[in-house]
Design a protein around this motif. Sequence first.
Motif, mmCIF file in Angstrom:
data_model
loop_
_atom_site.group_PDB
_atom_site.id
_atom_site.type_symbol
_atom_site.label_atom_id
_atom_site.label_comp_id
_atom_site.label_asym_id
_atom_site.label_seq_id
_atom_site.Cartn_x
_atom_site.Cartn_y
_atom_site.Cartn_z
ATOM 1 N N LYS A 1 0.698 -1.230 -0.112
ATOM 2 C CA LYS A 1 -0.026 -0.091 0.076
ATOM 3 C C LYS A 1 0.916 1.065 0.014
ATOM 4 O O LYS A 1 0.659 2.060 -0.796
ATOM 5 C CB LYS A 1 -0.884 -0.026 1.239
ATOM 6 N N ARG A 2 1.889 1.263 0.883
ATOM 7 C CA ARG A 2 2.614 2.354 0.868
ATOM 8 C C ARG A 2 3.765 2.419 -0.391
ATOM 9 O O ARG A 2 3.912 3.750 -1.090
ATOM 10 C CB ARG A 2 3.764 2.242 1.929
ATOM 11 N N LYS A 3 3.934 1.586 -1.012
ATOM 12 C CA LYS A 3 4.614 1.657 -2.337
ATOM 13 C C LYS A 3 3.803 2.158 -3.244
ATOM 14 O O LYS A 3 4.287 2.954 -4.036
ATOM 15 C CB LYS A 3 5.185 0.072 -2.712
ATOM 16 N N ILE A 4 2.632 1.668 -3.151
ATOM 17 C CA ILE A 4 1.554 2.409 -4.548
ATOM 18 C C ILE A 4 1.758 3.892 -4.293
ATOM 19 O O ILE A 4 1.596 4.712 -5.100
ATOM 20 C CB ILE A 4 0.290 1.801 -4.252
ATOM 21 N N GLU A 5 1.246 4.215 -2.925
ATOM 22 C CA GLU A 5 0.989 5.849 -2.621
ATOM 23 C C GLU A 5 2.301 6.418 -3.058
ATOM 24 O O GLU A 5 2.400 7.584 -3.445
ATOM 25 C CB GLU A 5 0.941 5.768 -1.052
ATOM 26 N N GLU A 6 3.620 5.882 -2.780
ATOM 27 C CA GLU A 6 4.791 6.777 -3.072
ATOM 28 C C GLU A 6 5.199 6.565 -4.528
ATOM 29 O O GLU A 6 5.282 7.902 -4.960
ATOM 30 C CB GLU A 6 5.873 5.963 -2.427
ATOM 31 N N GLU A 7 4.779 5.629 -5.316
ATOM 32 C CA GLU A 7 4.917 5.811 -6.828
ATOM 33 C C GLU A 7 4.004 6.522 -7.458
ATOM 34 O O GLU A 7 4.045 7.234 -8.459
ATOM 35 C CB GLU A 7 4.961 4.354 -7.195
ATOM 36 N N THR A 8 2.519 6.762 -6.948
ATOM 37 C CA THR A 8 1.623 7.585 -7.744
ATOM 38 C C THR A 8 1.246 8.887 -7.189
ATOM 39 O O THR A 8 0.833 9.670 -7.879
ATOM 40 C CB THR A 8 0.316 6.807 -7.714
ATOM 41 N N GLY A 9 1.644 8.867 -5.774
ATOM 42 C CA GLY A 9 1.350 10.291 -5.170
ATOM 43 C C GLY A 9 -0.340 10.308 -4.772
ATOM 44 O O GLY A 9 -0.562 11.294 -4.175
ATOM 45 N N ALA A 10 -1.029 9.210 -5.075
ATOM 46 C CA ALA A 10 -2.383 9.177 -4.325
ATOM 47 C C ALA A 10 -2.251 8.829 -3.010
ATOM 48 O O ALA A 10 -1.292 8.341 -2.460
ATOM 49 C CB ALA A 10 -3.215 8.165 -5.202
ATOM 50 N N ARG A 11 -3.362 8.530 -2.469
ATOM 51 C CA ARG A 11 -3.598 8.217 -1.097
ATOM 52 C C ARG A 11 -4.794 7.048 -1.097
ATOM 53 O O ARG A 11 -5.944 7.245 -1.578
ATOM 54 C CB ARG A 11 -4.057 9.326 -0.069
ATOM 55 N N ILE A 12 -4.345 6.046 -0.280
ATOM 56 C CA ILE A 12 -5.487 4.761 -0.226
ATOM 57 C C ILE A 12 -5.860 4.582 1.222
ATOM 58 O O ILE A 12 -5.086 4.682 2.141
ATOM 59 C CB ILE A 12 -4.668 3.712 -0.699
ATOM 60 N N SER A 13 -7.266 4.430 1.229
ATOM 61 C CA SER A 13 -7.756 4.225 2.684
ATOM 62 C C SER A 13 -8.490 3.011 2.655
ATOM 63 O O SER A 13 -9.399 2.798 1.755
ATOM 64 C CB SER A 13 -8.666 5.573 3.255
ATOM 65 N N VAL A 14 -8.240 2.257 3.696
ATOM 66 C CA VAL A 14 -9.010 0.682 3.833
ATOM 67 C C VAL A 14 -9.899 0.749 4.832
ATOM 68 O O VAL A 14 -9.599 1.161 6.059
ATOM 69 C CB VAL A 14 -7.902 -0.232 3.924
ATOM 70 N N SER A 15 -11.221 0.419 4.659
ATOM 71 C CA SER A 15 -11.882 0.012 6.068
ATOM 72 C C SER A 15 -13.121 -1.006 5.572
ATOM 73 O O SER A 15 -13.824 -0.829 4.656
ATOM 74 C CB SER A 15 -12.710 1.340 6.405
ATOM 75 N N ASP A 16 -12.914 -2.141 6.208
ATOM 76 C CA ASP A 16 -13.857 -3.245 6.229
ATOM 77 C C ASP A 16 -14.425 -3.527 4.923
ATOM 78 O O ASP A 16 -15.754 -3.182 4.512
ATOM 79 C CB ASP A 16 -15.083 -2.877 7.025
ATOM 80 N N GLY A 17 -13.717 -3.754 3.941
ATOM 81 C CA GLY A 17 -14.162 -4.197 2.500
ATOM 82 C C GLY A 17 -14.031 -3.060 1.696
ATOM 83 O O GLY A 17 -14.606 -3.432 0.408
ATOM 84 N N THR A 18 -13.902 -2.053 1.963
ATOM 85 C CA THR A 18 -14.129 -0.889 1.222
ATOM 86 C C THR A 18 -12.644 -0.122 0.859
ATOM 87 O O THR A 18 -11.747 -0.089 1.873
ATOM 88 C CB THR A 18 -14.770 0.277 1.960
ATOM 89 N N LEU A 19 -12.498 0.035 -0.311
ATOM 90 C CA LEU A 19 -11.303 0.699 -0.797
ATOM 91 C C LEU A 19 -11.213 1.955 -1.245
ATOM 92 O O LEU A 19 -12.023 2.288 -2.218
ATOM 93 C CB LEU A 19 -10.099 -0.170 -1.645
#
Length: 998
Positions: free
Chosen positions: A643-661
């Motif tokens: 997850k951190r690698k994707i955020e570093e490579e793209t500059g986006a932010r990912i949030s995860v909570s109970d089956g929801t991305l």
Amino acid sequence: MVSVARKSNPLLTSIPLFLTWRRFGFRSICNGRVGFAPSSPSPSLSPSDSEPPAVAGTKVLETFKEEFEIGSRLISLETGKIARFANGAVVIAMDETKVLSTVASAKGEAVRDFLPLTVEYQEKQFAQGVIPNTFMRREGAPKERELLCGRLIDRPIRPLFPAGFYHEVQVMASVLSSDGKQDPDVMAANATSAALMLSDIPWGGPIGVIRIGRICGQFIINPTMDELSLSDLNLVYACTRDKTLMIDVQAREISEKDLEAGLRLAHPEAVKYLEPQIRLAAKAGKSKKEYTLSMVSDGTLEKIRNLAEAPIEAVFTDPTYGKFERGEALDRITQDVKRVLEEECDEESLKVLPKAVDTVRKKVVRKRIVTEGIRVDGRHLDEVRPLFCEAGNLPILHGSSLFSRGDTQVLCTVTLGAPGDAQRLESVVGPPSKRFMLHYSFPPFSINEVGKRVGLNRREVGHGTLAEKGLLAVLPPEEDFPYTVRVNSEVMASDGSTSMATVCGGSMALMDAGIPLREHVAGVSVGLVSEVDPSTGTIKDYRILTDILGLEDHLGDMDFKIAGTRKGITAIQLDIKPAGIPLDIICESLEPACKGRLQILDHMEREISTPRTQDDRNSPRLATLKFSNDAIRRLIGPLGVLKRKIEEETGARISVSDGTLTIVAKNQSVMEKVQEKVDFIVGREIEIGGIYKGIVSSIKEYGAFVEFNGGQQGLLHISELSHEPVSRISDVVSVGQKLSLMCIGQDVRGNIKLSLKATLPRSGPETNNVVKGSIPLTKEATNVWASVGDVSNREEKPNSILEELPGSKNEISGIKPSVSSSPSILIRSAAECDEEEKSAGLNQISKSTPRPLGASKSDHRPKTFAPQNDVLDSPSSSILGLFSTANVKKSEPAAILNSQDEDEGTSSTHSQNGLNNKKKVVEPPVCEKNLKIGMKVVATVYQLRAHGLVLDLGGGIRGMYRFEASGKRNFEVGDKLQVACSSFTSKGIPIMSLVEDE
């Protein structure tokens, strides 16, 4: 142990009896005082009984307590047990919640011209049985809630200190225990009033502070936290016996009439706190100490008035002066008076010159307003300053606005975030987090000063929270609006009521960000100028001022900030300077505030009246995807590495909570990169015509195996490498090579069949009839807010309702949920097809014959949210899918999607007049294998659309026919048409054209 102590300390037993405290009858220090224990007759002591007892005595703590009931809540005030050395200390209890409040005053003479009152409120985690979750496991700097509660205590007690009392006073309120049912802030304010009554500090109390709620139209006194969550009103009211001191309101568009009813109810209930405090002070209070008051003598004031009144009046009667020009002119007058006093060597007048000149200014301004009804800048009493509104002035941001009222100017910006960006709260009561934040900033340049910016400022926190309360009432509910929002308010120039300008600017910025507010919120500040009878202290005459200047705030009696919509009030904050204002005047001020608010709302709505939508690829994007917990675990990786690698490579932010991305990206290109990486790790539901990126894992003589879609293996047969014959696999692909491939089906062994040539341009005269180049990766219709183009200005709002057709519920092993919002194709084995055909009563087909594919609804289609019912554009969305289930039944429309041809990019509005799902017999038989460009078939009209037809080609295959510019349009469901296949979309959907009868 006693005998050992005696032996080791012989002096303990050698003190004569007549020198001991007990001999003189002294008792323990209690309640800050030393007293004598009651004497009782006792027989003469023998010499053997003259020694003191060896055991320790029992300390007597003399406590005083008052219990009373308000609003079905039992409340107690207690003193004498805790903090006995404080000048005044009281513990207030309600249920299991207890709050300690202490006061202390500095000794010595006060050499200053203001009251240095400090109020500190603290909630330590021990009060709820929790260890702080910090590195040091200690409470850190004061949190926002603690600063706000400190202001809530400060505002009603400050006006009651006598004029000229400039000794330092410190109030400290601490929560001792909390059951989570009662909010300790109101309890701390009442405990502070009782502590000041017990102390020797001169103060004009007591005061009573009450909280009022309203559920289903019924007012509730001292509501619990659970009741407040259901209430549409949170009113905190402070008063003396006959005057109002402070009002703080958060409401859901309550009308002025209902608010007045709540205030009328709150006053007598708050007065019930006064008598218990008076009784407690009579039992345990101290005599008020004589303090030196720093007052200006009448002679000095008269002398300075004679020198400065005329030039000050000339400045205040000239409306051409601006804020700083007026200030410079007044400073010059002060310097002129100073030179005269220096020539006369009047040291006493020079010491109090600033305060005396300020008193003269105050009298001049107030007299002109009361007698003539004209204000400093020449406006009438109920006139609002000129307005300027601009929304979307910073288009690259999520939302922005610039609001100016007179010389006051505020820049507001909106930033949208994932649910995980919500602010975490560590309060003893209330919710654990909040998803809407408004941060108010007051830089020194806004008033042309030099200063430092360090830490949280109590004034900034208070103003920001007031504006936040005002806007909360119009936000959509959390289930429809699950994202985090931050509004940032930067004061560019200040000349009165920047907090209410923040409400106006924040409302426009939220609309500009595409957030579906129910309606605009505006705020205005109302002031008061009054004449008081010196003998009785009653108000003889008064004037109410709408939209006050900073100078009128300083020289007036109150600052009554009111925010709301056209329907009602959402937030109020009342601060006063005299020792109370009658409630009748407060209620009277609601009407001019409403009129001023409506004027401001008119200007705001002319600038932007509805939430905007966005179609710009550079605008921010938000997407919500649904996955299984196993898929999310693969995406996050060990300790969140992937997850951190994707955020570093793209500059986006990912949030995860109970089956929801939830993905937050700066623009559409970043969103596509993130979704591509998520698809590769997690995978999607494999569908016919879907384009997937994979890596060649191994090469065989008959083809290559490709790893794609989160670990899936597919076979790229040698015949699917190119349109031209290929002799060797290695001539075209190599191990480790990345390819974009199309899924074309599944063989009888369950292998997923991939094609490279389907993504390549077709050579020959048919090139213009097919999609050119590599087909882009299929993307979902993301859940996006935007800020380009007003909804009300759009010419059409295409809404298409895609009918879901049920397919097989049995999925092949390893197929992952799809993130595509288009109709998907579920790849099934031949055995599954046979079982379904048997259950449908159809003729069984040989297992060696290729079976048609069934449709399946995506099990994690993202939730689609668009303000004002605008459909979100998704260039890969398609109106059709290839369905081949043996028996197709009708189903209700399930989702609002953007119906759009992949090649043309044109939306079409769904118009469902009826469905005919009877199986059509087509000669020759048609299936997805033998349908080619140029092939003629007899089709049946399956659906009517605004821009074309959905055709049943037989064999469960659907095709699309687009209306020609001057062609026939009056078709009906069930009509037979002679059509020919002209091209295919990237999803494999055949595009048909009419064939003229021969």
